[in-house]
Design a protein around this motif. Sequence first.
Motif, PDB file in Angstrom:
ATOM      1  N   ASP A 173      11.453  -6.798  -0.935  1.00  0.00           N
ATOM      2  CA  ASP A 173      12.024  -5.698  -1.718  1.00  0.00           C
ATOM      3  C   ASP A 173      10.951  -4.984  -2.537  1.00  0.00           C
ATOM      4  O   ASP A 173      10.963  -3.748  -2.656  1.00  0.00           O
ATOM      5  CB  ASP A 173      13.128  -6.215  -2.645  1.00  0.00           C
ATOM      6  N   ASP A 174      10.019  -5.749  -3.075  1.00  0.00           N
ATOM      7  CA  ASP A 174       8.944  -5.137  -3.868  1.00  0.00           C
ATOM      8  C   ASP A 174       8.019  -4.307  -2.984  1.00  0.00           C
ATOM      9  O   ASP A 174       7.543  -3.237  -3.396  1.00  0.00           O
ATOM     10  CB  ASP A 174       8.138  -6.220  -4.589  1.00  0.00           C
ATOM     11  N   LEU A 175       7.746  -4.784  -1.772  1.00  0.00           N
ATOM     12  CA  LEU A 175       6.901  -4.030  -0.842  1.00  0.00           C
ATOM     13  C   LEU A 175       7.577  -2.727  -0.423  1.00  0.00           C
ATOM     14  O   LEU A 175       6.928  -1.681  -0.311  1.00  0.00           O
ATOM     15  CB  LEU A 175       6.575  -4.884   0.385  1.00  0.00           C
ATOM     16  N   ILE A 176       8.887  -2.790  -0.219  1.00  0.00           N
ATOM     17  CA  ILE A 176       9.633  -1.585   0.146  1.00  0.00           C
ATOM     18  C   ILE A 176       9.624  -0.587  -1.013  1.00  0.00           C
ATOM     19  O   ILE A 176       9.419   0.621  -0.816  1.00  0.00           O
ATOM     20  CB  ILE A 176      11.074  -1.951   0.554  1.00  0.00           C
ATOM     21  N   SER A 177       9.797  -1.093  -2.219  1.00  0.00           N
ATOM     22  CA  SER A 177       9.741  -0.213  -3.396  1.00  0.00           C
ATOM     23  C   SER A 177       8.362   0.416  -3.535  1.00  0.00           C
ATOM     24  O   SER A 177       8.240   1.608  -3.867  1.00  0.00           O
ATOM     25  CB  SER A 177      10.071  -1.018  -4.662  1.00  0.00           C
ATOM     26  N   LEU A 178       7.327  -0.370  -3.265  1.00  0.00           N
ATOM     27  CA  LEU A 178       5.967   0.164  -3.322  1.00  0.00           C
ATOM     28  C   LEU A 178       5.775   1.263  -2.287  1.00  0.00           C
ATOM     29  O   LEU A 178       5.186   2.320  -2.578  1.00  0.00           O
ATOM     30  CB  LEU A 178       4.958  -0.964  -3.101  1.00  0.00           C
ATOM     31  N   ALA A 179       6.272   1.029  -1.065  1.00  0.00           N
ATOM     32  CA  ALA A 179       6.169   2.033  -0.003  1.00  0.00           C
ATOM     33  C   ALA A 179       6.843   3.334  -0.429  1.00  0.00           C
ATOM     34  O   ALA A 179       6.310   4.432  -0.219  1.00  0.00           O
ATOM     35  CB  ALA A 179       6.787   1.498   1.289  1.00  0.00           C
ATOM     36  N   LEU A 180       8.015   3.220  -1.047  1.00  0.00           N
ATOM     37  CA  LEU A 180       8.722   4.414  -1.524  1.00  0.00           C
ATOM     38  C   LEU A 180       7.945   5.100  -2.643  1.00  0.00           C
ATOM     39  O   LEU A 180       7.824   6.328  -2.672  1.00  0.00           O
ATOM     40  CB  LEU A 180      10.116   4.028  -2.010  1.00  0.00           C
ATOM     41  N   ASN A 181       7.394   4.311  -3.537  1.00  0.00           N
ATOM     42  CA  ASN A 181       6.687   4.867  -4.699  1.00  0.00           C
ATOM     43  C   ASN A 181       5.428   5.625  -4.307  1.00  0.00           C
ATOM     44  O   ASN A 181       5.049   6.598  -4.978  1.00  0.00           O
ATOM     45  CB  ASN A 181       6.345   3.766  -5.696  1.00  0.00           C
ATOM     46  N   VAL A 182       4.759   5.197  -3.234  1.00  0.00           N
ATOM     47  CA  VAL A 182       3.527   5.877  -2.824  1.00  0.00           C
ATOM     48  C   VAL A 182       3.807   7.007  -1.843  1.00  0.00           C
ATOM     49  O   VAL A 182       2.875   7.668  -1.368  1.00  0.00           O
ATOM     50  CB  VAL A 182       2.502   4.888  -2.220  1.00  0.00           C
ATOM     51  N   GLY A 183       5.082   7.236  -1.525  1.00  0.00           N
ATOM     52  CA  GLY A 183       5.433   8.353  -0.669  1.00  0.00           C
ATOM     53  C   GLY A 183       5.312   8.092   0.816  1.00  0.00           C
ATOM     54  O   GLY A 183       5.170   9.037   1.617  1.00  0.00           O
ATOM     55  N   ALA A 184       5.371   6.827   1.230  1.00  0.00           N
ATOM     56  CA  ALA A 184       5.294   6.507   2.656  1.00  0.00           C
ATOM     57  C   ALA A 184       6.541   7.010   3.387  1.00  0.00           C
ATOM     58  O   ALA A 184       7.629   7.049   2.809  1.00  0.00           O
ATOM     59  CB  ALA A 184       5.142   5.004   2.852  1.00  0.00           C
TER      60      ALA A 184
END
Length: 373
Positions: A173-184
């Motif tokens: 979940d944290d990796l997915i949130s990171l992906a969203l936060n960096v605009g992936a």
Amino acid sequence: MTKSESPPGQTDQAKLRLVAWEITKSCNLHCAHCRGSADSGPYHGELSREECFALIDDILKVGRPILILTGGEPLKREDFFDIAGYAAGKGIRVVVGSNGTLITKEIATRMKAVPISRVGISLDFPNRELQDKFRGSSGAFDAALAGIECARNAGIEVQINSTITRLNAHYLDDLISLALNVGAVAFHPFLLVPTGRGKSLQEHVLSAQDYEQLLIQIYEKQQQLGNRLFFKPTDAPSYMRVVQQQEMLKCSSEQNQSSAVRNVRHADHGSMNAMSRGCLGGISFCFISHVGRVQGCGYLDVEAGNIREQPFHRIWQDSPLFNQLRDYSLIKGKCGLCKYKIVCGGCRARAYEATGDYLEAEPYCLYQPHGDN
């Protein structure tokens, strides 16, 4: 049974849609999971610039696939932009698999000019300490984030690639949130196949039960996020079965169930978001090493041929390995009996690592066929 006698749907024709090409084995990091056990090098015998151009021309004889330039770290190769530009100039869509740490503003601008349409950047942990440890280099996390920002500012799509093991599955979940936060635009979880340096992580491979639950979790996240982020589990052919099973649970009529299956099976093959089948090795995908070795995928350590000995188009069309992988009637064990083998097929690399036979059953699949055929 010969190929011509195979039942409908048992044999796939060679339609090359995706090529992963290790243009160099050199890398500036020392990652724990590395398939190729890549290091700083130098590695002798890598394909020359002229051989690379000739290979691109030969690939075009059998199709116009998406070309993934990878490594090692592909940006470590001095003539990277010559190779990428030559391929793009031939009308091939070029994408890059990178650790992201070498992507500066200048590099990103040059990548956009090629054009590189997407860069996949590897992040396996959502924090600095664990990512740096896993990647074997202090500063790897911050450098990857900086590379992502440079790529996005240059107008290049970014996808996040994460190799999933017991070490980081609870950070999904944290990796997915990171992906969203960096605009992936996409998140590709790679389910570890313990080859190369990754053999040292064997004890951290997910159990079959955890593997199944992770795929269900990814499916649910895809439903939740919709077009905000595209999920494409890699080295996880069972995901195609999981998607069909979950879709069928949601459908109330036989007609809708059939529609759900069709929607998964017939995705856009020209897109990086294509979802056509689980295991694509030798069917619509292949891997080419830094010395010209052609394989079904980077994890299936069986040679189909070498472009220094035989033209690529002949290897793709005539290799006994590839012709076996395309004939689903040859798949053994429970995978051979499974009604999902057309859309899944089981991981041939895992079967090979576990048994020495790439046609044997996928060892990390919970599904038990009961008179499926």
